[in-house]
Design an enzyme around this catalytic site. Structure first.
Site, PDB file in Angstrom:
ATOM      1  N   GLU A  49      40.405  25.874 -12.210  1.00 58.76           N
ATOM      2  CA  GLU A  49      41.240  24.668 -12.163  1.00 58.76           C
ATOM      3  C   GLU A  49      40.594  23.553 -12.954  1.00 58.76           C
ATOM      4  O   GLU A  49      39.394  23.608 -13.238  1.00 58.76           O
ATOM      5  CB  GLU A  49      41.302  24.131 -10.723  1.00 58.76           C
ATOM      6  CG  GLU A  49      42.059  24.938  -9.778  1.00 58.76           C
ATOM      7  CD  GLU A  49      41.731  24.490  -8.358  1.00 58.76           C
ATOM      8  OE1 GLU A  49      41.632  23.274  -8.105  1.00 58.76           O
ATOM      9  OE2 GLU A  49      41.540  25.373  -7.520  1.00 58.76           O
ATOM     10  N   LYS A  76      38.913  19.986 -13.386  1.00 59.14           N
ATOM     11  CA  LYS A  76      38.077  19.141 -12.525  1.00 59.14           C
ATOM     12  C   LYS A  76      38.452  17.689 -12.832  1.00 59.14           C
ATOM     13  O   LYS A  76      38.040  17.144 -13.858  1.00 59.14           O
ATOM     14  CB  LYS A  76      36.595  19.411 -12.792  1.00 59.14           C
ATOM     15  CG  LYS A  76      35.682  18.602 -11.912  1.00 59.14           C
ATOM     16  CD  LYS A  76      34.294  19.173 -11.956  1.00 59.14           C
ATOM     17  CE  LYS A  76      33.205  18.266 -11.450  1.00 59.14           C
ATOM     18  NZ  LYS A  76      33.541  17.061 -10.762  1.00 59.14           N
ATOM     19  N   ASP A 101      38.608  13.793 -12.907  1.00 65.70           N
ATOM     20  CA  ASP A 101      37.531  12.807 -12.853  1.00 65.70           C
ATOM     21  C   ASP A 101      38.033  11.538 -12.164  1.00 65.70           C
ATOM     22  O   ASP A 101      38.511  10.606 -12.815  1.00 65.70           O
ATOM     23  CB  ASP A 101      37.071  12.497 -14.286  1.00 65.70           C
ATOM     24  CG  ASP A 101      35.747  11.767 -14.287  1.00 65.70           C
ATOM     25  OD1 ASP A 101      35.123  11.657 -13.219  1.00 65.70           O
ATOM     26  OD2 ASP A 101      35.341  11.294 -15.366  1.00 65.70           O
ATOM     27  N   TYR A 148      43.758  19.717  -4.574  1.00 64.15           N
ATOM     28  CA  TYR A 148      43.132  20.964  -5.016  1.00 64.15           C
ATOM     29  C   TYR A 148      42.502  21.824  -3.919  1.00 64.15           C
ATOM     30  O   TYR A 148      41.945  22.871  -4.203  1.00 64.15           O
ATOM     31  CB  TYR A 148      42.070  20.697  -6.072  1.00 64.15           C
ATOM     32  CG  TYR A 148      41.097  19.569  -5.735  1.00 64.15           C
ATOM     33  CD1 TYR A 148      40.231  19.673  -4.659  1.00 64.15           C
ATOM     34  CD2 TYR A 148      41.050  18.426  -6.513  1.00 64.15           C
ATOM     35  CE1 TYR A 148      39.351  18.657  -4.365  1.00 64.15           C
ATOM     36  CE2 TYR A 148      40.164  17.399  -6.231  1.00 64.15           C
ATOM     37  CZ  TYR A 148      39.324  17.515  -5.158  1.00 64.15           C
ATOM     38  OH  TYR A 148      38.454  16.521  -4.859  1.00 64.15           O
ATOM     39  N   LYS A 162      30.613  21.541 -15.947  1.00 64.77           N
ATOM     40  CA  LYS A 162      30.799  20.190 -16.492  1.00 64.77           C
ATOM     41  C   LYS A 162      30.816  20.255 -18.011  1.00 64.77           C
ATOM     42  O   LYS A 162      29.900  20.832 -18.621  1.00 64.77           O
ATOM     43  CB  LYS A 162      29.654  19.279 -16.040  1.00 64.77           C
ATOM     44  CG  LYS A 162      29.570  19.102 -14.545  1.00 64.77           C
ATOM     45  CD  LYS A 162      30.326  17.905 -14.063  1.00 64.77           C
ATOM     46  CE  LYS A 162      29.496  16.664 -14.259  1.00 64.77           C
ATOM     47  NZ  LYS A 162      29.906  15.572 -13.425  1.00 64.77           N
ATOM     48  N   CYS A 171      12.629 -17.068 -24.063  1.00 63.62           N
ATOM     49  CA  CYS A 171      13.852 -16.853 -23.273  1.00 63.62           C
ATOM     50  C   CYS A 171      15.075 -17.355 -24.043  1.00 63.62           C
ATOM     51  O   CYS A 171      15.092 -18.499 -24.500  1.00 63.62           O
ATOM     52  CB  CYS A 171      13.728 -17.587 -21.933  1.00 63.62           C
ATOM     53  SG  CYS A 171      15.249 -17.513 -20.970  1.00 63.62           S
ATOM     54  N   CYS A 176      16.527 -20.534 -21.983  1.00 63.64           N
ATOM     55  CA  CYS A 176      15.838 -21.818 -21.772  1.00 63.64           C
ATOM     56  C   CYS A 176      14.661 -22.022 -22.721  1.00 63.64           C
ATOM     57  O   CYS A 176      14.018 -23.065 -22.691  1.00 63.64           O
ATOM     58  CB  CYS A 176      15.371 -21.928 -20.324  1.00 63.64           C
ATOM     59  SG  CYS A 176      14.005 -20.818 -19.943  1.00 63.64           S
ATOM     60  N   CYS A 203      11.161 -14.191 -17.899  1.00 63.20           N
ATOM     61  CA  CYS A 203      11.143 -15.611 -18.226  1.00 63.20           C
ATOM     62  C   CYS A 203      10.474 -16.283 -17.029  1.00 63.20           C
ATOM     63  O   CYS A 203      10.968 -16.156 -15.898  1.00 63.20           O
ATOM     64  CB  CYS A 203      12.559 -16.139 -18.415  1.00 63.20           C
ATOM     65  SG  CYS A 203      12.606 -17.934 -18.356  1.00 63.20           S
ATOM     66  N   CYS A 229      15.782 -22.216 -15.381  1.00 62.73           N
ATOM     67  CA  CYS A 229      16.503 -21.333 -16.292  1.00 62.73           C
ATOM     68  C   CYS A 229      17.866 -21.010 -15.658  1.00 62.73           C
ATOM     69  O   CYS A 229      17.922 -20.410 -14.579  1.00 62.73           O
ATOM     70  CB  CYS A 229      15.649 -20.084 -16.518  1.00 62.73           C
ATOM     71  SG  CYS A 229      16.391 -18.920 -17.639  1.00 62.73           S
TER      72      CYS A 229
HETATM   73  S1  IVH Z   1      37.088  21.653  -4.867  1.00 66.84           S
HETATM   74  C1  IVH Z   1      34.622  22.436  -0.976  1.00 66.84           C
HETATM   75  N1  IVH Z   1      38.516  21.291  -7.027  1.00 66.84           N
HETATM   76  O1  IVH Z   1      34.656  17.133  -8.049  1.00 66.84           O
HETATM   77  C2  IVH Z   1      35.076  22.231  -2.369  1.00 66.84           C
HETATM   78  N2  IVH Z   1      36.937  19.619  -6.456  1.00 66.84           N
HETATM   79  O2  IVH Z   1      31.777  17.259  -8.566  1.00 66.84           O
HETATM   80  C3  IVH Z   1      35.902  21.064  -2.573  1.00 66.84           C
HETATM   81  N3  IVH Z   1      36.954  17.672  -7.963  1.00 66.84           N
HETATM   82  O3  IVH Z   1      33.650  17.058  -4.704  1.00 66.84           O
HETATM   83  C4  IVH Z   1      36.058  20.613  -3.966  1.00 66.84           C
HETATM   84  N4  IVH Z   1      38.551  18.392  -9.278  1.00 66.84           N
HETATM   85  O4  IVH Z   1      35.650  15.491  -5.531  1.00 66.84           O
HETATM   86  C5  IVH Z   1      37.550  20.796  -6.232  1.00 66.84           C
HETATM   87  N5  IVH Z   1      39.910  21.080  -8.844  1.00 66.84           N
HETATM   88  C6  IVH Z   1      38.955  20.582  -8.079  1.00 66.84           C
HETATM   89  C7  IVH Z   1      38.361  19.338  -8.344  1.00 66.84           C
HETATM   90  C8  IVH Z   1      37.328  18.885  -7.498  1.00 66.84           C
HETATM   91  C9  IVH Z   1      37.722  17.402  -9.044  1.00 66.84           C
HETATM   92  C10 IVH Z   1      35.897  16.774  -7.475  1.00 66.84           C
HETATM   93  C11 IVH Z   1      35.675  16.819  -5.986  1.00 66.84           C
HETATM   94  C12 IVH Z   1      34.323  17.446  -5.855  1.00 66.84           C
HETATM   95  C13 IVH Z   1      33.643  16.980  -7.100  1.00 66.84           C
HETATM   96  C14 IVH Z   1      32.403  17.778  -7.437  1.00 66.84           C
END
Ligand code: IVH
Length: 664
Positions: free
Chosen positions: A109, A111, A113, A220, A306, A400, A403, A418, A424
């Site tokens: 899936e 991830k 942000d 998710y 990541k 500085c 001042c 400073c 200041c």
């Molecule tokens: S699963 C027990 N799925 O990324 C597992 N997390 O860096 C629960 N996050 O703690 C997490 N997308 O806050 C899961 N598709 C995804 C996600 C996801 C973003 C976040 C989540 C997690 C953090 C870890």
């Protein structure tokens, strides 16, 4: 009439889902607004049918809420991170070892942000939304989350009676850019990236403001009572209940398929409307997930991959130097604006002179920058191949910039200071900002206002705050009657702040919150502290020579003693309330108190301190053992019900303060 109200609510929920989640509305905006208006009118006419989960409640409320911490039903854990395909292979080996002969399928899936959130639904209605917090308990942000259009407040289809679901709240990138432009126009501070903007928005205390922020929620993970044995299937099913779950998850039978998914999304992520920082790989079988289980912090059945931080190359325009509250001078690189990871970057941190030296920065250098977890990007290296022959090495300043004082660098430290502590301007304003901060004197005054009062010549130190007069303030720009009243009231209230917090507020070097508490306990007045010898101070547990010397040094300065006299004259608390301590101790002795909601007289933090001062104990979850519930405004009905169910006496703010003999 009730029937029509219900009908309208159902219709509007469906249209919201079609519009925000499916992106395929079946009615026009005007038709939608007409239905909403009809509902709003009926709800106004018949307040007895109020429902917090009505689509009309998406607009939020004006009531300021302080967030109440509540325990998660299931721990809210994070994920192990990986940065290479080898890491993923290692993960796969570990999983296979633990899984024995089971066939393994992974669901990959995106991830997202953003900010993690856990949603709880009872009978299809959004019951509460918690932040991750420390994973065991989080902040209840239900009022804010309810304003997010992609969070269903009423589930549809064949949903289970109770369900918890987790996901991420994000701010789409284009909306973020626009939002920041607006903020800049209004003179407000801009956010560094969409994640921070989402986090900042969810922390707002006024949900009406949150409703204006362009937030989206992606779900998710279902931590318990999963509808099927496949995580992939569960996501599809949760989609039919109304959750926003992009249709791009993929079930993979081999690691090659997992790697292909990673590569595809690493390339395509820029085309998404929102930021992702990687891919999450999960064992698909729920049964196998349960067998693999969790470590203390993370599941053994999932891992995050990541993406590498994006880099950009741009020109170094100049280096400027900022002076902080302690006089520390921090260099900042000003860059030719460049787009990096979705935002325009104009500045990068440089930490200290050693780093400038290490990067060997020269004027007009081209530099590579990278955004890590930090807000401001950092310079990775200079591109020496394009360096101008006549380029000059960047030198750290010697005086500085604010001042003009000659800077000093303590032996063994990388930071320049400073030394002009008392004249200041950024040092003066910085100390006042610290003094008024929430954990110190909790005085409601913005940074910009402090600067304004300073430049108007009304304040030179924290003691001057207490001499501010109504007439002086009301004649200033941007000071309306209400803000003057609020500031004066807030100052008045701060005179009740206990001694240990005043001690912390003074900003004595190395005296943080904990040290201030320890000191106040051992030496319960500022006058005694002033005259205490280094030896005496060092005898206090956890107080070492460095802190002792810093305290001595602080009180040696006539300037600091003048401030203390100003505070004394104003009536600020400069000694621990020792004599009454024994009486105080008895009032709440042995009582476990759960506190929730917002209070008129004091901040919740202060109310909690009162509980401790009077011998009570703050608890964060309610049980039969709880002695009282201290209920402020905006407390959730579920909490009150629970207290009543367990026969726990509920104290209002007035009851509580009366009990302690405090009159406001
Ligand atoms: S699963 C027990 N799925 O990324 C597992 N997390 O860096 C629960 N996050 O703690 C997490 N997308 O806050 C899961 N598709 C995804 C996600 C996801 C973003 C976040 C989540 C997690 C953090 C870890």
């Amino acid at each position: 009439m009730q029937q029509r109200i219900e009908e309208l609510r159902k219709l509007l929920h469906e249209h919201n889902y079609n519009y925000y989640v499916l992106h395929s509305p079946t009615i026009t905006d005007i038709e939608f607004d007409t239905l909403l208006q009809e509902l709003q009118q009926l709800e106004e006419q018949y307040p007895e049918y109020f429902d917090q989960n009505s689509p009309s409640q998406r607009v939020g409320s004006d009531i300021d809420a302080q967030f109440v911490q509540e325990p998660h039903s299931y721990p809210m854990l994070s994920l192990a991170n990986s940065y290479s395909k080898e890491d993923i292979t290692d993960f796969d080996v570990r999983v296979r070892k633990l899984a024995g002969n089971n066939v393994i399928q992974y669901t990959c899936e995106l991830k997202y942000d953003g900010v993690a959130v856990s949603l709880q639904y009872i009978n299809g209605k959004l019951q509460r939304a918690l932040t991750r917090g420390d994973g065991i308990q989080g902040d209840n942000i239900t009022a804010n989350v309810r304003t997010i259009p992609t969070v269903p407040i009423q589930l549809q289809g064949n949903f289970p009676p109770e369900i918890e679901i987790r996901g991420e709240i994000v701010m789409p990138r284009s909306k973020f850019d626009q939002f920041n432009i607006e903020r800049e126009k209004q003179g407000e501070q801009v956010f560094a990236n969409p994640r921070n903007a989402a986090a900042g928005s969810l922390k707002l205390q006024n949900s009406k403001e949150v409703a204006k922020r362009p937030l989206e929620a992606f779900m998710y993970y279902i931590p318990a009572h999963q509808p099927t044995n496949s995580h992939f299937e569960n996501l599809s099913i949760a989609r039919t209940w109304g959750f926003n779950i992009p249709d791009v998850a993929k079930k993979c039978d081999t690691l090659e398929q997992v790697f292909a998914y990673i590569d595809t999304w690493d390339k395509q992520r820029k085309q998404l409307a929102f930021d992702i920082d990687g891919i999450v790989i999960k064992v698909d079988s729920i049964q196998l997930q349960q067998e693999l289980g969790f470590t203390a912090k993370i599941p053994r059945w999932a891992i995050a991959y990541k993406f590498k931080a994006e880099q950009a190359r741009t020109r170094l325009l100049s280096v400027s130097f900022q002076v902080g509250r302690t006089g520390a001078v921090t260099p900042v690189a000003n860059l030719e604006p460049v787009k990096l990871a979705g935002t325009i970057v104009k500045r990068a941190t440089l930490h200290n002179s050693d780093q400038i030296e290490q990067l060997d920065l020269h004027t007009d250098d081209y530099v590579f920058i990278e955004k890590g977890g930090e807000i401001i990007p950092k310079i990775i290296r200079a591109d020496v191949t394009t360096r101008n022959l006549f380029a000059q090495k960047i030198q750290f300043i010697t005086t500085c910039p604010e001042c003009g004082s000659t800077l000093t660098r303590p032996i063994g430290e990388a930071t320049y200071y400073c030394p002009n502590q008392y004249d200041c301007p950024p040092q003066i304003c910085g100390r006042i900002e610290h003094f008024v901060s929430r954990k110190a004197m909790d005085i409601g005054i913005a940074e910009a206002t402090i600067f304004q009062l300073y430049t108007e010549g009304l304040i030179r130190d924290v003691g001057d705050l207490y001499s501010l007069q109504y007439q002086q303030l009301i004649s200033l720009d941007r000071f309306a009657e209400k803000s003057v009243q609020n500031l004066l009231q807030s100052l008045e209230k701060s005179k009740h702040i206990p001694y240990h917090r005043v001690l912390y507020a003074l900003g004595i070097r190395y005296v943080g919150e904990t040290v201030a508490k320890t000191l106040a306990k051992a030496i319960p007045s500022i006058d005694a502290l002033k005259t205490a010898s280094i030896l005496q101070l060092e005898q206090i547990p956890e107080i070492g020579t460095k802190i002792a010397e810093s305290i001595k040094q602080h009180f040696k300065e006539p300037y600091n003693n003048i401030i203390i006299e100003k505070l004394r004259n104003a009536g600020v608390c400069l000694q621990a309330q020792e004599q009454t301590e024994t009486i105080k101790q008895d009032i709440l002795k042995g009582a476990s108190i759960i506190i929730s909601g917002v209070f008129k007289s004091y901040s919740r933090e202060h109310m909690k301190e009162l509980i401790e001062q009077y011998g009570g104990k703050n608890v964060s979850s309610i049980s039969k053992q709880t002695t009282y519930m201290l209920a402020g405004e905006g407390i959730g009905p579920a909490k009150l019900e629970k207290a009543m169910e367990l026969n726990i006496p509920i104290l209002t703010e007035e009851d509580f303060l009366n009990k302690l003999g405090i009159s406001i």
